[in-house]
Motif scaffolding. Structure first.
Motif, PDB file in Angstrom:
ATOM      1  N   LEU A 182      -5.854  -1.162  -7.206  1.00  0.00           N
ATOM      2  CA  LEU A 182      -6.688  -0.102  -7.847  1.00  0.00           C
ATOM      3  C   LEU A 182      -5.886   0.883  -8.540  1.00  0.00           C
ATOM      4  CD1 LEU A 182      -9.985   0.347  -5.937  1.00  0.00           C
ATOM      5  CD2 LEU A 182      -9.743  -0.884  -8.021  1.00  0.00           C
ATOM      6  N   LYS A 194     -16.183  -3.623  -3.915  1.00  0.00           N
ATOM      7  CA  LYS A 194     -15.989  -4.452  -2.963  1.00  0.00           C
ATOM      8  C   LYS A 194     -17.331  -5.111  -2.263  1.00  0.00           C
ATOM      9  CE  LYS A 194     -12.569  -5.400   0.663  1.00  0.00           C
ATOM     10  NZ  LYS A 194     -11.822  -6.306   0.185  1.00  0.00           N
ATOM     11  N   PRO A 245      -9.470  -4.754  -5.563  1.00  0.00           N
ATOM     12  CA  PRO A 245      -9.426  -3.586  -4.755  1.00  0.00           C
ATOM     13  C   PRO A 245      -8.835  -4.239  -3.364  1.00  0.00           C
ATOM     14  CG  PRO A 245     -11.794  -4.723  -4.751  1.00  0.00           C
ATOM     15  CD  PRO A 245     -10.907  -5.208  -5.734  1.00  0.00           C
ATOM     16  N   TYR A 246      -8.141  -3.213  -2.698  1.00  0.00           N
ATOM     17  CA  TYR A 246      -7.828  -1.951  -2.872  1.00  0.00           C
ATOM     18  C   TYR A 246      -6.570  -1.390  -3.506  1.00  0.00           C
ATOM     19  CZ  TYR A 246     -12.099  -0.923  -0.198  1.00  0.00           C
ATOM     20  OH  TYR A 246     -13.375  -0.834  -0.019  1.00  0.00           O
ATOM     21  N   ARG A 259       0.804  -1.299   0.181  1.00  0.00           N
ATOM     22  CA  ARG A 259      -0.081   0.011  -0.042  1.00  0.00           C
ATOM     23  C   ARG A 259       0.821   1.262  -0.006  1.00  0.00           C
ATOM     24  NH1 ARG A 259      -2.881  -3.929   3.091  1.00  0.00           N
ATOM     25  NH2 ARG A 259      -1.380  -3.420   4.662  1.00  0.00           N
TER      26      ARG A 259
END
Ligand SMILES: O=C(O)c1cc(=O)[nH]c(=O)n1[C@@H]1O[C@H](COP(=O)(O)O)[C@@H](O)[C@H]1O
Length: 494
Positions: free
Chosen positions: A89, A108, A85-86, A52
């Motif tokens: 994306l 989602k 996701p996420y 992330r």
């Protein structure tokens, strides 16, 4: 050794760096970490990927997406790209804008209002979509997105991932007809970081051993439609209870779906009897036919702590879950005490509890503070079976939203109809008898077929239909068969 040439081909609007530089950069920003980490599954892992964080490094985002794009160029043609996701994306967005590749977004949560779409963007049946993911372990997150796309008749033949943890995801996806391409594997990452002197040999060995010891089996069994068998790739896939067991992350929901598939039952017995002996007798006799035994522990007139101890043994013996139908309905602080202490100490023995959404999210938060550490699960009451109940209008929608905000603890709903297409949610329906009807106090009954096949719920709760039958085992078998056949019928018609 890594084929650096292959990893740094100039592409489209940008060009990818070599793989060694990419791995080093990921290591430096903490997207790849080594140490002791507890994974979502509870397993201790010596390696952790937190991809992330790459959104904070725009140049790296472009680089990673170029690598993904390169890895996906294998001769197949795609009409669109869709990120899981996420985290994936923004990666799919980069690929889409850099290479003029239309994008789709998979929600989602399924919208039950407005357009009701689960896939956003323009597409037509038969389009082929490339699925993009950051890390693959078992392959279940990729599969979840693939299945959502396939339900819209969008074909998926290939998926591309930045890191393959080499724990079985590639093989599992292969069994579903999906070819997984990876920018790099965990073995390659260990090799690059080892060669650069960034990792001690014992960390490398420990990580390799962990990967070796923690592989998932590729034993998926997604049901195929007749067109699929005939070679048509416009497939509508149907999720079996077993498929859903693999998709969902909560251990109680996983156990529940697995049990339903293995024991071929979607029957929950509502054991509304008033003595301990009768409860244990019923649990032992009906145990082989049910996935859940539901209690109202406060109607037992001779309750002693030994009772729940004995009941837990029967749950293990027959493989069912215990669900105390306490219907918590107070503020968070109060329900915490009601759940953990008092005479019944419900959190010590009941795998599942339920709560009204009426008091607001504080009730779930309070229950969760007790239940999460014990690996317990909660159902929210979205719709009731009794005539004139006030859980109408937008109440169920608001309940779904509350559940989505606490999906680490809430696994589904007590409801009269399906609230969401998300396969993680368990829909459980009380008010069931073999024929429609009502009782003198407003209870209303639907049949197993109406509940499972027409309304698409997952589990029937049956009380008096079994407890008041002449032979409770014969009655339980009849409900088991009616419920499971309705499920098989739904599988055929979907
Ligand atoms: O939460 C529940 O289980 C529940 C919700 C609801 O809307 N309606 C409902 O009947 N129940 C419970 O489901 C069981 C139904 O029992 P029978 O009517 O005897 O099949 C009872 O234990 C109820 O407390």
């Amino acid at each position: 050794m890594i084929d650096i040439e292959a990893a740094c081909l100039p592409v489209g609007m940008g060009s990818a760096t070599n793989l060694n530089d990419l791995v080093l950069k990921l290591f430096e920003i903490g997207a790849v970490k080594f140490g002791n980490f507890t994974l979502k599954s509870g397993i201790q892992s010596p390696v952790y990927f937190d991809l992330r964080v790459i959104i904070s490094y725009p140049d790296l985002m472009i680089d990673v997406s170029e690598h993904l794009y390169q890895a996906s160029k294998t001769g197949s043609t795609y009409q669109s790209v869709c990120g899981v996701p996420y985290t994936a994306l923004p990666l799919a967005t980069c690929i889409s804008t850099a290479h003029k590749f239309p994008m789709l977004i998979r929600r989602k949560e399924a919208k039950d209002y407005g357009t009701k779409k689960i896939i956003e963007g323009h597409y037509k049946p038969g389009d082929v979509c490339l699925v993009v993911e950051d890390v693959v372990t078992s392959g279940s997150s990729v599969l979840e997105t693939v299945l959502s796309l396939q339900q819209e008749e969008i074909n998926v033949t290939d998926a591309v991932v930045l890191v393959d943890r080499e724990q079985g995801g590639k093989d599992m996806l292969k069994t579903k007809g999906i070819k997984l391409h990876s920018v790099c594997t965990i073995t390659q990452i260990l090799e690059v970081l080892g060669n650069m002197g960034k990792l001690e040999q014992d960390v490398i060995n420990r990580t390799k051993q962990f990967i070796h010891d923690n592989r998932f089996n590729p034993n998926g069994n997604v049901k195929r439609s007749p067109e699929d068998e005939g070679g048509d790739r416009s497939i509508k896939r149907v999720l079996t209870y077993g498929d859903r067991a693999k998709l969902c992350s909560h251990s109680v929901a996983k156990f529940l779906f697995t049990t339903m598939e293995d024991k071929q039952t979607n029957l929950a017995l509502s054991a509304d009897v008033t003595t301990g002996a009768e409860l244990l007798r019923l649990a032992d006799a009906v145990g082989p036919h049910i996935c859940i035994l539901k209690t109202h522990i406060d109607i037992i007139s001779d309750f002693k702590p030994d009772l729940v101890h004995d009941l837990s043994h029967l749950a293990e013996k027959h493989g069912f879950l215990i669900f105390e139908d306490r219907k918590f309905a107070d503020i968070g602080n109060t329900v915490k005490h009601q759940y953990s202490s008092g005479v019944y100490r419900i959190s010590d023995w009941s795998h599942i509890i339920n709560a009204h959404a009426l008091p607001g999210p504080g009730i779930v938060q309070g229950l969760k503070e007790v239940g999460l550490v014990k690996d317990r699960a909660c159902l929210l009451i979205a719709e009731m079976s009794s005539k004139g109940n006030l859980a109408t209008g937008d109440y169920a929608k608001a309940t779904l939203k509350m559940a989505e905000e606490h999906d680490d603890f809430v696994i589904g709903f007590i409801t009269q109809s399906k609230l969401s297409n998300d396969p993680n949610w368990v829909h459980i329906t009380p008010g069931v008898k073999l024929t429609r009807g009502k009782d003198s106090l407003g209870q209303q009954y639907l049949t197993p077929r109406e509940v499972i096949c027409d309304k698409e719920c997952d589990i029937i709760i049956v009380g008096r239909g079994i407890t008041e039958a002449e032979d409770s085992v014969v009655a339980a078998k009849a409900f088991q068969e009616a419920g499971y056949n309705a499920y098989l019928e739904r599988m055929q018609k979907t």
